[in-house]
Design an enzyme around this catalytic site. Structure first.
Site: not given
Ligand code: F6P
Length: 353
Positions: A133, A175, A228
């Site tokens: 991010d 993301m 997102e």
């Molecule tokens: O913080 C990293 C991230 O990939 C975000 O971009 C995304 O919203 C989230 O983690 C997704 O999390 P998970 O792996 O728990 O689905």
């Protein structure tokens, strides 16, 4: 410093293995330290017997440097770390291993949790920022961001040809949690026509104006990148709830497509890139950043400069208090050079000039 531990915490990303490798070689070659890799984030400290592995030169004789993910494993389930009992068990785990210091490779959430733990248990910690991010304040770059942008850019390149073939609007959902860095960077690199960011308000009027302008010059295809965390036009968040009750951002691409299709005769298709951005082999930039961070983090421990995070500033590795890093969430700002860049390229990025 004789014995140090490493753990990866939070969502994985490209470059974590490169960071672990660099920590090991600096610690072993320069200071002759013993290095333990704690398995699955703090979960390794919660197991009895403790779940860890001693790192050796053989550990790194294969292809780890080039592989996505973290070979130590990780967790991003916040509940793992919350209770008083678990806090005590983690502190005890650190003591059982007789660690003199611990390097945590994590995002802002993990750093917050581990900083609290370190205070309670008097643990000597140093942090390395990682997150696709790129939202950790106090560092220009975090491990994993470059790889995620590379994957999203490649996706746009692939979508471009099929968009042209079918005269469609291809929507790519990326993301980034509450920040639009991946969307903005990949959108510029991949030649998007529209980039929607959580930080800048958009309208369907603005989106459709842009698509109509393109139509006038016979451009019937378009590329739209949407972060997102972009909300519906009425301000509502779009969340996906998994069967186990966990909620994650996701689904805004579908919403944007449906709205465009209901308001125009444009045919849309949606690709939600998801975890592909996290699991890809790291780019050279991420491997280099991770390697430089690893060296510096070990030196910080050796110098007993605890509670610090390594950061990338003006092409140098520096260190800052962890507290500073987690108190400043890094969003896309209107004054960012890339915002002006996107505008100058004629992209619609929301209702701003
Ligand atoms: O913080 C990293 C991230 O990939 C975000 O971009 C995304 O919203 C989230 O983690 C997704 O999390 P998970 O792996 O728990 O689905």
């Amino acid at each position: 410093m004789k014995k140090i531990g490493i753990l990866t915490s939070g969502g994985d990303c490209g470059g974590l293995n490169a960071a672990i490798r660099s920590i090991f070689f600096r610690a072993k070659n320069k200071y002759n330290m013993t290095v333990f890799g704690i398995k699955n984030g703090t979960t390794g400290f919660l197991q009895r017997p403790l779940d860890y592995v001693e790192l050796t030169r053989e550990t790194f004789s294969g292809y780890l440097l080039k592989q996505g993910g973290t070979f130590l494993g990780t967790t991003n389930k916040a509940s793992t770390n919350n209770s008083i009992d678990q806090t005590q068990m983690i502190i005890e785990g650190y003591r059982q291993l007789q660690l003199d210091g611990l390097i945590i490779i994590g995002g802002d959430g993990s750093m917050q949790i581990l900083q609290n733990l370190a205070k309670k248990g008097n643990l000597n910690i140093v942090a390395i920022p990682k997150t696709i991010d790129n939202d950790v304040g106090a560092t220009d770059s975090s491990i994993g961001f470059d790889t995620a942008v590379q994957v999203a850019t490649q996706a746009l390149d692939n979508l471009h040809s099929t968009a042209v073939s079918h005269s469609r609007s291809m929507i790519l959902e990326v993301m980034g949690r509450d920040a639009g860095h991946i969307a903005l960077s990949s959108g510029i690199a991949g030649g998007a026509d529209i980039i929607l960011l959580p930080e800048i308000k958009y309208s369907f009027k603005g989106i459709i104006n842009k698509l109509n302008e393109m139509k006038k010059i016979n451009l019937k295809h378009s590329l739209i990148v949407v972060a997102e965390a972009v909300k519906k036009e009425n301000g509502q968040k779009v969340i996906h709830e998994y069967k186990d009750g966990q909620k994650r951002l996701g689904g805004i691409g579908e919403y944007i497509a449906n709205e465009i299709m209901s308001k125009t005769d444009i045919e849309c298709r949606v690709t939600a890139l998801g975890h592909v951005q996290r699991g890809a082999p790291p780019t050279h930039n991420d491997r280099i950043l991770a390697s430089a961070f690893g060296v510096y983090a070990v030196d910080l421990l050796q110098q007993k400069k605890f509670d610090r995070m390594v950061a990338w500033k003006d092409r140098k590795v520096v260190d800052v208090p962890i507290a500073n890093a987690i108190s400043t969430y890094k969003n896309v700002e209107r004054s960012d050079a890339l915002v002006e860049t996107a505008l100058s390229l004629g992209m619609y990025i929301g209702d701003i000039n």
